[in-house]
Structures are given as C-alpha cells and as structure tokens.
Design a protein around this motif. Structure first.
Motif, mmCIF file in Angstrom:
data_model
loop_
_atom_site.group_PDB
_atom_site.id
_atom_site.type_symbol
_atom_site.label_atom_id
_atom_site.label_comp_id
_atom_site.label_asym_id
_atom_site.label_seq_id
_atom_site.Cartn_x
_atom_site.Cartn_y
_atom_site.Cartn_z
ATOM 1 N N GLU A 137 -4.865 -6.537 -13.446
ATOM 2 C CA GLU A 137 -4.557 -5.503 -12.455
ATOM 3 C C GLU A 137 -4.396 -4.153 -13.154
ATOM 4 O O GLU A 137 -4.237 -4.078 -14.354
ATOM 5 C CB GLU A 137 -3.275 -5.870 -11.695
ATOM 6 N N ALA A 138 -4.411 -3.092 -12.350
ATOM 7 C CA ALA A 138 -4.228 -1.753 -12.896
ATOM 8 C C ALA A 138 -2.746 -1.444 -13.014
ATOM 9 O O ALA A 138 -1.942 -1.871 -12.173
ATOM 10 C CB ALA A 138 -4.892 -0.730 -11.983
ATOM 11 N N SER A 139 -2.381 -0.699 -14.035
ATOM 12 C CA SER A 139 -1.036 -0.139 -14.112
ATOM 13 C C SER A 139 -0.875 0.853 -12.967
ATOM 14 O O SER A 139 -1.768 1.649 -12.695
ATOM 15 C CB SER A 139 -0.845 0.593 -15.439
ATOM 16 N N GLU A 140 0.252 0.782 -12.263
ATOM 17 C CA GLU A 140 0.455 1.704 -11.141
ATOM 18 C C GLU A 140 1.396 2.856 -11.504
ATOM 19 O O GLU A 140 2.016 3.472 -10.639
ATOM 20 C CB GLU A 140 0.945 0.952 -9.898
ATOM 21 N N ALA A 141 1.464 3.182 -12.790
ATOM 22 C CA ALA A 141 2.242 4.340 -13.220
ATOM 23 C C ALA A 141 1.673 5.586 -12.542
ATOM 24 O O ALA A 141 0.457 5.764 -12.513
ATOM 25 C CB ALA A 141 2.167 4.483 -14.731
ATOM 26 N N GLY A 142 2.553 6.419 -11.981
ATOM 27 C CA GLY A 142 2.095 7.628 -11.310
ATOM 28 C C GLY A 142 1.769 7.414 -9.842
ATOM 29 O O GLY A 142 1.175 8.282 -9.210
ATOM 30 N N ASN A 143 2.170 6.279 -9.285
ATOM 31 C CA ASN A 143 1.916 5.984 -7.854
ATOM 32 C C ASN A 143 2.571 7.050 -6.978
ATOM 33 O O ASN A 143 3.764 7.286 -7.038
ATOM 34 C CB ASN A 143 2.481 4.594 -7.520
ATOM 35 N N VAL A 144 1.778 7.736 -6.169
ATOM 36 C CA VAL A 144 2.315 8.760 -5.269
ATOM 37 C C VAL A 144 2.193 8.345 -3.796
ATOM 38 O O VAL A 144 2.633 9.064 -2.906
ATOM 39 C CB VAL A 144 1.632 10.130 -5.473
ATOM 40 N N GLY A 145 1.597 7.190 -3.558
ATOM 41 C CA GLY A 145 1.506 6.709 -2.185
ATOM 42 C C GLY A 145 0.477 5.609 -2.060
ATOM 43 O O GLY A 145 -0.414 5.490 -2.903
ATOM 44 N N GLU A 146 0.633 4.779 -1.028
ATOM 45 C CA GLU A 146 -0.338 3.718 -0.839
ATOM 46 C C GLU A 146 -0.311 3.181 0.582
ATOM 47 O O GLU A 146 0.663 3.364 1.319
ATOM 48 C CB GLU A 146 -0.099 2.584 -1.830
ATOM 49 N N ILE A 147 -1.409 2.536 0.945
ATOM 50 C CA ILE A 147 -1.478 1.741 2.168
ATOM 51 C C ILE A 147 -1.583 0.300 1.695
ATOM 52 O O ILE A 147 -2.557 -0.081 1.049
ATOM 53 C CB ILE A 147 -2.713 2.105 3.019
ATOM 54 N N ALA A 148 -0.551 -0.498 1.992
ATOM 55 C CA ALA A 148 -0.463 -1.832 1.399
ATOM 56 C C ALA A 148 -1.540 -2.774 1.916
ATOM 57 O O ALA A 148 -2.028 -3.623 1.174
ATOM 58 C CB ALA A 148 0.923 -2.427 1.656
ATOM 59 N N THR A 149 -1.913 -2.624 3.175
ATOM 60 C CA THR A 149 -2.871 -3.564 3.759
ATOM 61 C C THR A 149 -3.847 -2.841 4.671
ATOM 62 O O THR A 149 -3.433 -2.132 5.580
ATOM 63 C CB THR A 149 -2.136 -4.622 4.607
ATOM 64 N N VAL A 150 -5.132 -3.012 4.404
ATOM 65 C CA VAL A 150 -6.169 -2.546 5.328
ATOM 66 C C VAL A 150 -7.084 -3.745 5.594
ATOM 67 O O VAL A 150 -7.814 -4.190 4.709
ATOM 68 C CB VAL A 150 -6.987 -1.371 4.758
ATOM 69 N N LYS A 151 -6.997 -4.259 6.806
ATOM 70 C CA LYS A 151 -7.795 -5.443 7.148
ATOM 71 C C LYS A 151 -9.246 -5.042 7.430
ATOM 72 O O LYS A 151 -9.524 -3.885 7.755
ATOM 73 C CB LYS A 151 -7.201 -6.131 8.386
ATOM 74 N N PRO A 152 -10.175 -5.995 7.340
ATOM 75 C CA PRO A 152 -11.575 -5.681 7.637
ATOM 76 C C PRO A 152 -11.724 -5.028 9.009
ATOM 77 O O PRO A 152 -11.139 -5.497 9.994
ATOM 78 C CB PRO A 152 -12.254 -7.061 7.608
ATOM 79 N N GLY A 153 -12.443 -3.919 9.057
ATOM 80 C CA GLY A 153 -12.668 -3.210 10.312
ATOM 81 C C GLY A 153 -11.578 -2.228 10.685
ATOM 82 O O GLY A 153 -11.750 -1.413 11.591
ATOM 83 N N GLU A 154 -10.471 -2.267 9.980
ATOM 84 C CA GLU A 154 -9.329 -1.424 10.302
ATOM 85 C C GLU A 154 -9.458 -0.044 9.635
ATOM 86 O O GLU A 154 -10.019 0.062 8.551
ATOM 87 C CB GLU A 154 -8.067 -2.121 9.775
ATOM 88 N N THR A 155 -8.913 0.984 10.292
ATOM 89 C CA THR A 155 -8.843 2.321 9.709
ATOM 90 C C THR A 155 -7.387 2.767 9.713
ATOM 91 O O THR A 155 -6.709 2.680 10.735
ATOM 92 C CB THR A 155 -9.671 3.327 10.514
ATOM 93 N N LYS A 156 -6.895 3.222 8.579
ATOM 94 C CA LYS A 156 -5.522 3.725 8.485
ATOM 95 C C LYS A 156 -5.527 5.078 7.793
ATOM 96 O O LYS A 156 -6.411 5.364 6.986
ATOM 97 C CB LYS A 156 -4.634 2.744 7.706
ATOM 98 N N LYS A 157 -4.526 5.887 8.119
ATOM 99 C CA LYS A 157 -4.408 7.210 7.502
ATOM 100 C C LYS A 157 -3.227 7.248 6.531
ATOM 101 O O LYS A 157 -2.184 6.644 6.779
ATOM 102 C CB LYS A 157 -4.170 8.275 8.581
ATOM 103 N N LEU A 158 -3.405 7.978 5.460
ATOM 104 C CA LEU A 158 -2.330 8.205 4.498
ATOM 105 C C LEU A 158 -2.286 9.703 4.226
ATOM 106 O O LEU A 158 -3.247 10.279 3.725
ATOM 107 C CB LEU A 158 -2.609 7.438 3.199
ATOM 108 N N THR A 159 -1.174 10.339 4.595
ATOM 109 C CA THR A 159 -1.014 11.777 4.387
ATOM 110 C C THR A 159 -0.079 12.008 3.208
ATOM 111 O O THR A 159 1.059 11.537 3.204
ATOM 112 C CB THR A 159 -0.449 12.453 5.651
#
Ligand SMILES: [Cu+2]
Length: 134
Positions: free
Chosen positions: A83-105
């Motif tokens: 897995e990738a190191s997540e150092a510097g994480n400033v935000g995330e969308i934990a789950t995006v299912k197939p066909g789904e659209t989510k926004k992250l501001t």
C-alpha cells in the motif's frame, strides 16, 4: 477502423461536455474517473484555494479516493504490504462504489499532490496520479 475513431471522438466530446458542465461556477472543479486500476483526471492542475473533485467510479470494483500533499511522485509512495504511505493526507472519499459519483471539496495550497486509491493491491497495480496546485 474509421468507426472506431468516430466512436473515440464522440466519447471525447462527451467527456469534455461533462467537464464543462461541472465547471460552470468555477474553474476549480476537477473531474476524476476511477477504474481498474487508474485515477484519470480531466485536468492535472488547479489554482490554489477551494478545489472540488467530482469523482466517478467507472470501473467494476469498489475504489476510494485519497488526496496526499507530498513532494514525492505519486508512483514513489510504496509502503509496507504493497500500500501507499498516506503521509500528508489532506482528505479522502473512503468508498466509491461502481457507477457512483461523489464530491470532495478541499482547500488546497500550492504544491504537488498525489491522488490514489489505497484499497489493498490497488496502489501497487498503478491506481495513482500526480496533481498540481498552482
Ligand atoms: Cu481502487
């Protein structure tokens, strides 16, 4: 072959149309598509400040969308367990299912960012991309 080219042109036009519609109020909207195993960006940079990622899962598997502020290239974050190191994480969308659209501001400062999916095996399979805030 000619029909394939026409199809690609239509698909490209449709993609541009979607990106333009999403950017009506601001040039800071970034269209993102997730599939197996890519993070595909409508544009690779945005101005500093409020940035809206409109993330669509166009694949067949569940994905996530992680934003890291890091000087390291997106392809250079491999940590334990693949897995990738997540150092510097400033935000995330934990789950995006197939066909789904989510926004992250997010409010982003100038610099280099790495955008990726860190579900087991996905980063290692190449699901990451570099992004710049200028
Ligand atoms: Cu993924």
């Amino acid at each position: 072959m000619r029909s394939l080219i026409a199809l690609v042109a239509v698909a490209a036009a449709a993609t541009i149309g979607v990106a333009a519609a999403g950017a009506v109020t601001t040039g800071k909207t970034v269209g993102v598509k997730l599939n197996e195993f890519n993070v595909l960006l409508a544009k690779q940079a945005a101005p500093a400040g409020k940035v809206v990622f409109v993330v669509k899962n166009v694949g067949k598997m569940e994905h996530e969308f992680v934003v890291l502020k890091t000087a390291k290239p997106a392809g250079d974050l491999l940590s334990h367990g693949g897995e990738a190191s997540e150092a510097g994480n400033v935000g995330e969308i934990a789950t995006v299912k197939p066909g789904e659209t989510k926004k992250l501001t997010l409010t982003l400062k100038k610099g280099h960012y790495s955008l990726l999916c860190n579900l087991p095996g996905h980063y290692k399979a190449g699901q990451f991309v570099d992004f710049y805030v200028r």
